[in-house]
Design an enzyme around this catalytic site. Structure first.
Site, short mmCIF file in Angstrom:
data_model
loop_
_atom_site.label_atom_id
_atom_site.label_comp_id
_atom_site.label_asym_id
_atom_site.label_seq_id
_atom_site.Cartn_x
_atom_site.Cartn_y
_atom_site.Cartn_z
N GLU A 1 9.87 -2.80 -4.62
CA GLU A 1 9.40 -4.20 -4.76
C GLU A 1 10.08 -4.92 -5.92
O GLU A 1 9.42 -5.43 -6.84
CB GLU A 1 7.88 -4.19 -4.92
CG GLU A 1 7.18 -3.58 -3.70
CD GLU A 1 5.69 -3.39 -3.84
OE1 GLU A 1 5.14 -2.53 -3.11
OE2 GLU A 1 5.08 -4.07 -4.68
N ASN B 1 12.76 0.22 -1.47
CA ASN B 1 11.52 0.03 -0.68
C ASN B 1 10.87 -1.31 -1.01
O ASN B 1 10.74 -1.66 -2.19
CB ASN B 1 10.55 1.18 -1.02
CG ASN B 1 9.35 1.26 -0.09
OD1 ASN B 1 9.50 1.16 1.13
ND2 ASN B 1 8.17 1.41 -0.66
N HIS C 1 3.08 -3.89 5.45
CA HIS C 1 1.65 -4.18 5.28
C HIS C 1 1.46 -5.53 5.97
O HIS C 1 1.91 -6.55 5.44
CB HIS C 1 1.28 -4.28 3.81
CG HIS C 1 1.43 -2.99 3.07
ND1 HIS C 1 0.57 -1.93 3.26
CD2 HIS C 1 2.35 -2.58 2.16
CE1 HIS C 1 0.94 -0.93 2.47
NE2 HIS C 1 2.01 -1.28 1.80
N GLU D 1 5.07 2.09 4.94
CA GLU D 1 3.67 1.92 4.50
C GLU D 1 2.86 1.08 5.47
O GLU D 1 1.99 0.30 5.08
CB GLU D 1 3.64 1.25 3.10
CG GLU D 1 4.46 1.95 2.04
CD GLU D 1 4.36 1.32 0.66
OE1 GLU D 1 5.16 1.69 -0.20
OE2 GLU D 1 3.46 0.47 0.46
N ASP E 1 0.39 -0.75 7.82
CA ASP E 1 -1.02 -0.91 8.17
C ASP E 1 -1.19 -2.33 8.70
O ASP E 1 -0.43 -3.23 8.33
CB ASP E 1 -1.99 -0.59 7.02
CG ASP E 1 -1.58 -1.18 5.67
OD1 ASP E 1 -1.90 -0.57 4.63
OD2 ASP E 1 -0.94 -2.26 5.67
O1 G3I Z 1 -6.90 6.47 -11.26
C1 G3I Z 1 -7.83 5.46 -11.57
C2 G3I Z 1 -9.19 6.10 -11.82
O2 G3I Z 1 -9.10 6.88 -13.00
C3 G3I Z 1 -10.22 4.99 -12.00
O3 G3I Z 1 -11.50 5.60 -12.15
C4 G3I Z 1 -10.22 4.12 -10.73
C5 G3I Z 1 -11.23 3.01 -10.84
O4 G3I Z 1 -10.69 1.83 -11.24
O5 G3I Z 1 -8.90 3.52 -10.57
C6 G3I Z 1 -7.94 4.53 -10.35
O6 G3I Z 1 -6.71 3.91 -10.23
C7 G3I Z 1 -6.54 3.23 -8.97
C8 G3I Z 1 -5.35 3.88 -8.25
O7 G3I Z 1 -5.05 3.12 -7.05
C9 G3I Z 1 -5.65 5.30 -7.85
O8 G3I Z 1 -6.67 5.34 -6.94
C10 G3I Z 1 -6.19 1.78 -9.31
O9 G3I Z 1 -7.37 1.17 -9.85
C11 G3I Z 1 -5.79 1.05 -8.02
O10 G3I Z 1 -5.30 -0.25 -8.34
C12 G3I Z 1 -4.64 1.80 -7.34
O11 G3I Z 1 -4.38 1.11 -6.16
C13 G3I Z 1 -3.15 1.53 -5.55
C14 G3I Z 1 -2.17 0.36 -5.57
O12 G3I Z 1 -0.95 0.75 -4.89
C15 G3I Z 1 -1.83 -0.06 -6.98
O13 G3I Z 1 -0.84 -0.98 -6.99
C16 G3I Z 1 -3.46 1.88 -4.09
O14 G3I Z 1 -4.31 3.04 -4.06
C17 G3I Z 1 -2.17 2.17 -3.32
O15 G3I Z 1 -2.45 2.30 -1.95
C18 G3I Z 1 -1.19 1.00 -3.53
O16 G3I Z 1 0.02 1.32 -2.89
C19 G3I Z 1 1.08 0.35 -2.95
C20 G3I Z 1 2.40 1.12 -2.91
O17 G3I Z 1 2.46 2.03 -3.96
C21 G3I Z 1 3.56 0.15 -2.95
N1 G3I Z 1 3.46 -0.87 -1.90
C22 G3I Z 1 2.19 -1.57 -1.81
C23 G3I Z 1 1.03 -0.57 -1.73
C24 G3I Z 1 -0.28 -1.32 -1.60
O18 G3I Z 1 -0.53 -2.08 -2.76
#
Ligand code: G3I
Length: 402
Positions: free
Chosen positions: A213, A254, A290, A320, A322
């Protein structure tokens, strides 16, 4: 004095009359509204949803991807040949993004290993998880995923090495020079890619999203953390460092929103064409996809975009995918049919493009999709529902691969 006063007194009784009339009128209106909504003449929505799309009434909270309270029932066995077998017959990788703790669920892992031949760590290999302190790496989550893959004959796409999100706190607070940031990026990539090259070089981790990105909606370079700290050179540098760490790994750029033909995909094309022309070791482009039924690119645009990337000698992975359905104002079954149409369109474009060698969805089951947490609304964007049951979208893909 008297006159003014006098008038106000007279005014007082008039005001009181109007007030009483007003209240009666208001009560009358409210009674009428209540009556009309009971009669279904008008739909009253919670304030919060007035401006936003309504959720299909039949979608339950579990489908919202929030933590699933109930264990899914044992999925009924699917007599059809699994996606994995049909895809392998065509030399196509098919996979999903995972988290290590989901793999511990026997129903989840049984479904995954039967239907797919590859996985992507959804968050486990990102900086904030794998490199939490300047001189400490935490490979525990990534290792659990790679070990699972090794045990089940799956391939792993590493995700991701240079991205502007999910960076560790020490980086966000760090005060380093440009050269120091280049060294930090170098050491991170050498260490992480080197770690997953694997002692026995079995290439379980066969590919990496090296840069993620980095292009904006108008095709410009997106002003993210690395562009600010290093400048545009961070992109070719990241690819060179990854190649240095594992010369056999496939290296991808990507991104999302650049799948069809638009200013962003033109910007991505110009970027990777420049890398190819200057012999930067890049092997492919990841199209995240997405999407939803309103913005999904046409099959013709997807094929045209994949073709021009093929002309650069680059592979394409759908990385990715969905398909959100929360914005569709139809019954759940109609929504899922529309959704299946998008998945059919994308797999058809991939099958029509010899350089499209991988098809991944961002999650296995609606139960753990990132989308409801991100949009705040229930959704069902994937191939399997929250009870791990196949959806019309899977039927569409199996049909195309037969
Ligand atoms: O690890 C912390 C945990 O310690 C905490 O308790 C919890 C509560 O806030 O948050 C956890 O971190 C979260 C992390 O996912 C792990 O679950 C973050 O808040 C959350 O923002 C993060 O979201 C991820 C997101 O990327 C962040 O940008 C999504 O799961 C993940 O599916 C998403 O994936 C991205 C790809 O990497 C790149 N392309 C877009 C895609 C969707 O945004």
């Amino acid at each position: 004095m008297n006159a003014v006063k006098q008038d106000r007194h007279h005014d007082h009784s008039l005001v009181e009359i109007l007030a009483v009339l007003g209240i009666d009128l208001l009560l009358l209106c409210l009674t009428l509204i209540a009556g009309a909504s009971r009669a279904g003449l008008i739909q009253t929505l919670p304030l919060a949803q007035l401006s936003m799309p309504t959720a299909a009434p039949t979608m339950n909270v579990v489908a919202a991807g929030y933590s699933s309270t109930t264990q899914p029932a044992t999925p009924t066995p699917d007599p059809r040949p699994p996606l994995r077998a049909l895809a392998e017959a065509r030399g196509l990788l098919v996979g999903v993004s995972v988290a290590p703790w989901w793999l511990e669920d026997p129903h989840y892992s049984a479904l995954l290993t039967r239907q797919f031949n590859a996985i992507i760590p959804e968050n486990a290999m990102k900086w904030d998880t794998i490199h939490p302190e300047p001189d400490r790496y935490d490979f525990s989550q990534g290792d659990a995923i790679v070990e699972f893959a090794r045990r089940n004959g799956l391939k792993v796409r590493g995700h991701t090495l240079a991205w502007g999100n999910q960076l560790s706190q020490w980086m966000l607070e760090g005060d380093f020079t440009r050269d120091q940031w280049i060294q930090i990026l170098h050491d991170h990539i050498i260490t992480v890619v080197g770690h997953y090259r694997g002692a026995n070089n079995d290439h379980t981790v066969f590919a990496w999203d090296v840069v993620n990105e980095a292009v904006g909606l108008q095709g410009e370079l997106y002003s993210n953390f690395w562009l600010q700290k290093i400048g545009p050179e961070y992109i070719p540098l990241a690819f060179q460092f990854a190649h240095e760490a594992d010369p056999d790994a496939l290296l991808f750029y990507n991104d999302n929103g650049g799948e069809g033909l638009n200013p962003k995909s033109q910007g991505i094309y110009n970027l990777v064409q420049g890398l190819v022309k200057s012999d930067v070791p890049i092997d492919g482009v990841g199209l995240q996809l997405h999407t939803d039924t309103f913005i999904a690119p046409s099959e013709a645009e997807l094929v045209a975009n994949m073709k021009r990337l093929a002309n650069l000698g680059l592979q394409v992975h759908i990385t990715e995918m969905d398909v959100r359905v929360q914005n569709i104002k139809k019954s759940l079954s109609e929504k899922l049919q529309d959704q299946a149409g998008i998945y059919r369109r994308v797999i058809s474009a991939c099958l029509a493009s010899p350089n499209c060698t991988g098809f991944f969805t961002w999650g296995l089951t609606d139960r753990f999709s990132w989308i409801p947490g991100h949009t705040g609304y229930p959704d069902a964007p994937l191939l399997f529902d929250e009870n791990y049951q196949p959806k019309p979208a899977l039927d569409a893909i199996l049909e195309m691969l037969k």
